[in-house]
Design a protein around this motif. Structure first.
Motif, PDB file in Angstrom:
ATOM      1  N   LEU A 231       0.583  -1.412  -0.143  1.00 49.61           N
ATOM      2  CA  LEU A 231      -0.196  -0.164  -0.012  1.00 49.61           C
ATOM      3  C   LEU A 231       0.410   1.294   0.390  1.00 49.61           C
ATOM      4  O   LEU A 231       0.591   1.706  -0.364  1.00 49.61           O
ATOM      5  CB  LEU A 231      -0.882   0.054   1.739  1.00 49.61           C
ATOM      6  CG  LEU A 231      -1.304   1.536   1.598  1.00 49.61           C
ATOM      7  CD1 LEU A 231      -2.605   1.705   0.095  1.00 49.61           C
ATOM      8  CD2 LEU A 231      -2.485   0.983   2.647  1.00 49.61           C
ATOM      9  N   LEU A 232       2.185   1.361   1.015  1.00 47.80           N
ATOM     10  CA  LEU A 232       2.548   2.561   0.399  1.00 47.80           C
ATOM     11  C   LEU A 232       3.627   2.288  -0.619  1.00 47.80           C
ATOM     12  O   LEU A 232       4.068   3.687  -0.886  1.00 47.80           O
ATOM     13  CB  LEU A 232       3.640   2.555   2.024  1.00 47.80           C
ATOM     14  CG  LEU A 232       4.613   3.653   2.150  1.00 47.80           C
ATOM     15  CD1 LEU A 232       3.907   4.494   2.497  1.00 47.80           C
ATOM     16  CD2 LEU A 232       5.745   3.006   3.759  1.00 47.80           C
ATOM     17  N   THR A 233       4.151   1.453  -0.734  1.00 45.86           N
ATOM     18  CA  THR A 233       4.912   1.216  -1.896  1.00 45.86           C
ATOM     19  C   THR A 233       3.753   2.228  -3.139  1.00 45.86           C
ATOM     20  O   THR A 233       4.454   2.932  -4.178  1.00 45.86           O
ATOM     21  CB  THR A 233       4.945   0.414  -2.767  1.00 45.86           C
ATOM     22  OG1 THR A 233       6.273  -0.355  -1.553  1.00 45.86           O
ATOM     23  CG2 THR A 233       5.968   0.172  -4.206  1.00 45.86           C
ATOM     24  N   ALA A 234       2.113   2.168  -3.249  1.00 46.25           N
ATOM     25  CA  ALA A 234       1.009   2.370  -4.317  1.00 46.25           C
ATOM     26  C   ALA A 234       1.442   4.039  -4.511  1.00 46.25           C
ATOM     27  O   ALA A 234       1.175   4.040  -5.265  1.00 46.25           O
ATOM     28  CB  ALA A 234       0.460   1.597  -4.133  1.00 46.25           C
ATOM     29  N   LEU A 235       1.176   4.058  -2.977  1.00 43.48           N
ATOM     30  CA  LEU A 235       0.665   5.878  -2.563  1.00 43.48           C
ATOM     31  C   LEU A 235       1.856   6.225  -3.075  1.00 43.48           C
ATOM     32  O   LEU A 235       1.800   7.776  -3.382  1.00 43.48           O
ATOM     33  CB  LEU A 235       0.587   5.021  -1.349  1.00 43.48           C
ATOM     34  CG  LEU A 235       0.472   7.067  -0.112  1.00 43.48           C
ATOM     35  CD1 LEU A 235      -0.605   6.979   1.366  1.00 43.48           C
ATOM     36  CD2 LEU A 235       1.541   7.527  -0.399  1.00 43.48           C
ATOM     37  N   VAL A 236       3.066   5.590  -2.910  1.00 44.52           N
ATOM     38  CA  VAL A 236       4.189   6.415  -3.337  1.00 44.52           C
ATOM     39  C   VAL A 236       4.034   6.788  -4.529  1.00 44.52           C
ATOM     40  O   VAL A 236       4.619   7.578  -5.604  1.00 44.52           O
ATOM     41  CB  VAL A 236       5.659   6.306  -2.259  1.00 44.52           C
ATOM     42  CG1 VAL A 236       6.330   7.229  -3.077  1.00 44.52           C
ATOM     43  CG2 VAL A 236       5.847   6.208  -1.298  1.00 44.52           C
TER      44      VAL A 236
END
Length: 552
Positions: A231-236
């Protein structure tokens, strides 16, 4: 031979059943494609929805920080609020904290990092977020600063501080006034937006990779690091705003929307709203199942009907279909079938499918022909078509005794343009120059082509040397008027050089494309040698004029 023997046993009814079965299979394929498209549309609608919800929640969450900015701005004007920690300071910040429950603590920090005035404490303690203090001490009164997610020394709870530098009587900055956000209040706002638990709502610090707030079960993740989580990877990867299909913090595959809070600082809070993928696709799956059931029912009816059909009912339309298919297979894409309205729906579908296939093949053939003759970058004719058109133009000019001209055009200093601006800018320049050339050679019969690299060519039927010079002058002017910046060119803009070759009706002998290209190329070299951004007319021996004898 064994297979042939088996097939020879099948009568018309059995073969019709096989035929109808084959006709139903494309329908099933269309249903599968429709189900895939329904899934895509459901995901797109959900993505739009969660993005909009994320923006709405981000606006509400931003209000918490806006309230902090207003509160600090008001408190900083009070005489009792300064880094010296006067007696009345504690009472002022305590009353402010009591009236604003969204803040856990409010206080003042001096330059040494001691909390000299606090809404809960009567004694000095060290301020936790030293990086925020350092930024405040290097700032100016009135600046708004956002700290990192830290565990408060007084409350023992995760918090983010909003701060502003303090200065007494306009002197240098001597400390910092701060208010620590109650992340529980932010989680309460998240709970109000989760649609009764149907959505997951969280706030993530994209800089530190920690959970700032969350709805429902996500509250337990507050202050937890999610570094490395998809999720954090997608957000960034989405640059903090947008949507993605990814596994959520709750371990469920979700369609998630991102929206950053307005205020950013040492923290970069981003709202994440997720909708479970299973729930999003539930309606689409139900529709697909219904469609499949209908398709199977139709197929069963068709098979039963085929069993009862006789030779005279189906043999003739099948022969018609076969004949049309053979014509299409032989290359006649104009072949069409006409199946009467009284014929079975499956046969009509086959006829319509066959006609549609012929139309698509005809359209595809046209597109392939266009692609074969067209330069992919500029949309002009390509080298292959130029060669064909040049041969035809020479033959017509020789047959009709008509003049013919050819222009070869080269973009000046194009290598240095690519070196300075890059190939993408070079491609854009070629497209614009190609469009300008096409606009200048726009008569019926004129052919503008990309000859290769940065070279263009123009065929001008029924045009002598004077006409070719006129077209060349228009092209030179049109390219300059584009004002394509080119620091490597003498005039600071992109220009072209043009060489022309022309024949005359009074010329005798065969005309060949090589004569025109060789003569125009020599003229183009002369134009470049003469300083570029100009036109030179060729005088090649292959196009020399031969006076006609009188009466000839």
């Amino acid at each position: 031979m064994r297979l042939q023997h088996i097939l020879s046993v099948f009568g018309i009814r059995s073969r019709l059943i096989v035929l109808v079965t084959g006709a139903v299979l494309p329908l099933l394929a269309l249903l599968i494609a429709g189900a895939i498209d329904d899934r895509r549309l459901a995901i797109e609608r959900a993505a739009d929805d969660v993005r909009a919800t994320a923006r709405l929640v981000a606006e509400r969450q931003s209000q918490v920080f806006d309230d902090a900015v207003v509160l600090l701005s008001t408190l900083s004007t009070l005489a009792g609020i300064d880094a010296a920690g006067p007696a009345e300071c504690g009472g002022l910040v305590a009353r402010a904290a009591d009236r604003n429950k969204q803040f856990m603590t409010i206080g003042v920090v001096d330059r040494s990092g001691d909390v000299v005035c606090h809404s809960r404490l009567d004694k000095r303690v060290r301020f936790t977020d030293v990086e925020l203090l350092a930024r405040a001490l290097s700032g100016r009164p009135g600046d708004t600063l956002i700290g990192r997610l830290v565990v408060g020394r007084v409350t023992g709870r995760p918090t983010i501080a909003v701060a502003t530098p303090t200065a007494k009587d306009g002197a240098a900055v001597d400390g910092m006034l701060f208010a620590s956000i109650d992340l529980g209040a932010m989680s309460d706002l998240a709970d109000q937006s989760d649609q009764g638990g149907a959505r997951s709502v969280s706030v993530i610090d994209a800089r530190d990779g920690k959970v700032v707030a969350g709805s429902g079960a996500l509250r337990r993740l507050i202050n937890a690091s999610v570094e490395g989580h998809p999720l954090l990877t997608a957000l960034v990867g989405a640059r903090y705003e947008g949507s993605a299909e990814v596994r959520g913090l709750n371990g469920v595959d979700e369609i998630v929307g991102f929206a950053p809070l307005r205020i950013q600082g040492l923290s970069r809070p981003v709202v994440v709203v997720g909708a479970p993928l299973d729930a999003v696709l539930k309606d689409a799956a139900a529709i697909a199942a219904k469609r499949l059931a209908i398709a199977l029912f139709v197929a069963l009816v068709a098979l039963l009907a085929a069993w009862g059909l006789g030779y005279w009912t189906l043999a003739r339309p099948i022969r018609m279909l076969t004949g049309a298919a053979e014509q299409i297979g032989a290359g006649d894409l104009t072949a069409r079938t006409r199946i009467g309205a009284v014929q079975p729906a499956e046969i009509r579908v086959l006829g319509a499918t066959l006609n549609e296939t012929a139309e698509r093949l005809s359209a595809a053939q046209g597109r392939l022909q266009s692609l074969a003759d067209e330069d992919g970058l500029t949309g002009l004719a390509n080298r292959r078509r130029f060669d064909d058109e040049m041969k035809a133009a020479c033959a017509r000019a020789e047959r009709d005794g008509a003049p013919l001209s050819t222009l070869l055009i080269d973009v000046d200093h194009f290598k240095s343009f690519n070196d300075n601006f890059g190939h993408l800018a070079g491609d854009d320049a070629l497209r614009r120059i190609g469009a300008a050339i096409r606009a200048c050679a726009n008569r019926p019969g004129d052919v503008a082509a990309r000859y290769g690299g940065e070279e263009f060519a123009v065929i001008l039927p029924n045009t002598g040397a004077d006409g070719a010079a006129s077209v060349a002058a228009r092209i030179l002017s049109s390219v300059r008027d584009l004002r394509i910046a080119h620091g490597g060119a003498p005039g600071g803009v992109a220009t072209v050089s043009i060489g022309s070759a022309s024949s005359s009706p009074t010329r005798r002998g065969a005309l060949t494309p090589e004569m025109f290209v060789r003569t125009a190329d020599e003229a183009l070299y002369a134009a470049k040698a003469g300083g570029r951004n100009r036109h030179a007319a060729g005088q090649g021996p292959g196009l020399a004029l031969v006076p006609r004898a009188e009466g000839a």
